[in-house]
Each structure stands twice: as structure tokens, then as C-alpha cells.
Design a protein around this motif. Sequence first.
Motif, PDB file in Angstrom:
ATOM      1  N   SER A 204       0.833  -1.201   0.000  1.00  0.00           N
ATOM      2  CA  SER A 204       0.000   0.000   0.000  1.00  0.00           C
ATOM      3  C   SER A 204       0.874   1.259   0.000  1.00  0.00           C
ATOM      4  N   ARG A 205       1.833   1.290   0.914  1.00  0.00           N
ATOM      5  CA  ARG A 205       2.707   2.451   1.058  1.00  0.00           C
ATOM      6  C   ARG A 205       3.439   2.751  -0.252  1.00  0.00           C
ATOM      7  N   GLU A 206       4.018   1.716  -0.823  1.00  0.00           N
ATOM      8  CA  GLU A 206       4.805   1.876  -2.050  1.00  0.00           C
ATOM      9  C   GLU A 206       3.905   2.277  -3.227  1.00  0.00           C
ATOM     10  N   SER A 207       2.695   1.745  -3.261  1.00  0.00           N
ATOM     11  CA  SER A 207       1.764   2.046  -4.351  1.00  0.00           C
ATOM     12  C   SER A 207       1.294   3.500  -4.282  1.00  0.00           C
ATOM     13  N   VAL A 208       1.021   3.964  -3.075  1.00  0.00           N
ATOM     14  CA  VAL A 208       0.603   5.362  -2.896  1.00  0.00           C
ATOM     15  C   VAL A 208       1.730   6.285  -3.340  1.00  0.00           C
ATOM     16  N   LYS A 209       2.950   5.929  -2.954  1.00  0.00           N
ATOM     17  CA  LYS A 209       4.122   6.733  -3.324  1.00  0.00           C
ATOM     18  C   LYS A 209       4.234   6.867  -4.843  1.00  0.00           C
ATOM     19  N   ARG A 210       3.956   5.767  -5.543  1.00  0.00           N
ATOM     20  CA  ARG A 210       4.083   5.782  -7.010  1.00  0.00           C
ATOM     21  C   ARG A 210       2.773   6.102  -7.719  1.00  0.00           C
ATOM     22  N   GLN A 211       1.759   6.394  -6.925  1.00  0.00           N
ATOM     23  CA  GLN A 211       0.446   6.736  -7.478  1.00  0.00           C
ATOM     24  C   GLN A 211      -0.113   5.654  -8.400  1.00  0.00           C
TER      25      GLN A 211
END
Length: 235
Positions: free
Chosen positions: A107-114
Motif C-alpha cells: 500500500s505504502r509503495e503504491s501510494v508513493k508511485r500513485q
Amino acid sequence: MIAENMARVERKIEETCRKAGRDRKEVTLIAVSKTKPLPLLQEAYAYGCRDFGENKVQELTEKYDALPKDIRWHMIGHLQRNKVKYIVGKVFLIHSVDSFRLAEEISRESVKRQVVTSVLVEVNVAKEESKFGIRSLSEAAALVEQIAVLPGIAVKGLMTIAPYVENAEENREYFQALKQLSVDIIQKNIDNVSMDVLSMGMTGDYEVAVSEGATYVRVGTGIFGERDYGETASL
Ligand SMILES: *Cc1c(COP(=O)(O)O)cnc(C)c1O
């Protein structure tokens, strides 16, 4: 050889769908290419395969970089949290989410990369000691509910790795249990959760899995032949 193998597997999937009264389009064949060199993947690609499965992050990203971008990459192996950052944005579907902490990292990484990363919750239906995945059905349902509220991640369904058996019929009960669990979860009507995907069935038992509702089957040996773990695969 790859084309012949793929044609044979395709034929069997089609036949099983017909017998089970299912639409062939509901089932996607993932060619599990772990340990196999690029030319073999290119043969499968030339045949028309666009779904490939890998179980190691580094191998997946190397093959991702080398092959056409219309391939859908499936991460089917155990995933460590510190490696999530290498595959988010590249992988089409992560089949092997088995803890909340891993889901949080995705989740964290996906939000960071939009981006929104699609995942499956891995359930160890047969409760085998040697395998990853959630062992209790109620815990699996609870994990789905927990993940559902995280941003940047979408739960699409469930995955299981059935035991290695001589007679594929022995695994029917596990495929039925995974299907039933997905039906139970659908009935909870959880926001941001769909249970359209059931990833189950490998070379030895994919026909049984298809007859029990699989939407993805993961076939390695049946397409690429036996794997040789003696030496590291060179690209
Ligand atoms: C290796 C692997 C497969 C493919 O196994 P075969 O028996 O060669 O078809 C499927 N799913 C997972 C998770 C795997 O690691």
C-alpha cells in the motif's frame, strides 16, 4: 515444443470448461517461467501468451526489462517486504499476500508511485507446514477485510497452492474450500474488495481446479518442461 505444450494445455482447459459448463474466457493461463531463460519465454510470447508467473523478485524484474511491455507479470512466490519496492508498478497481480504487514508495505509503495496494486490473499487451505499462506479460513477472511481499507491496494480474490499429489482428485476438496471461502467473503459485501479471481491449479491438477472454478491456472512444467535448480538460470 513450447507452442505444442501450450496448445495442449489450452485444449485441456477448453475441454474442462465445456464439461463444467464454464465460459473458456473466464480462465486465464499463466505460464510459470521461473528458472527458464528468455528464449523460452519469447517462444511462449510468440504463441500468444501474455501472462507470465515468476516467484523471485530479481528474476521478475530482469525479465520485465527484457521483454515486451504488453506482458502481464504475476508475482506468485513468497514476497519479502523489503523487495516490494522493486515490483510495484511493474507487476500486474501479486498472488502471495499472506500478512497485513506485507499488504501495508504494498500500500505504502503504491501510494508513493500513485498506482493501485492488485493482490490476492494466499490461503494455505491444506495447512501444509512447508508452505506460506494463511492457514485458517476465518483469518484469511479477516485479513481481506483489514487490507480493504488500505489505499493503493485492491484485493481481487484468493490464491492457493495445493499439495503435491499423484492423483489430482485428492486436491479437489481444497479447491472447493477456496471457492467456498470466496463466496463467504463476497457475502460480507466489503468495500473495495472483489472476489472475482481464484488462482488455483498447477501442472498436476489444473483441470480439477478449472472444474472447481479457477480463474487463473499457473502452469510451469506442463509448458516449459522440468525445472533444473542445479544451476542458476542465465538469461
Ligand atoms: C512453480 C509454481 C507453479 C508451477 O508449478 P508446475 O507444477 O511446474 O506447473 C505454480 N504456482 C506456484 C506458486 C509456483 O511456485
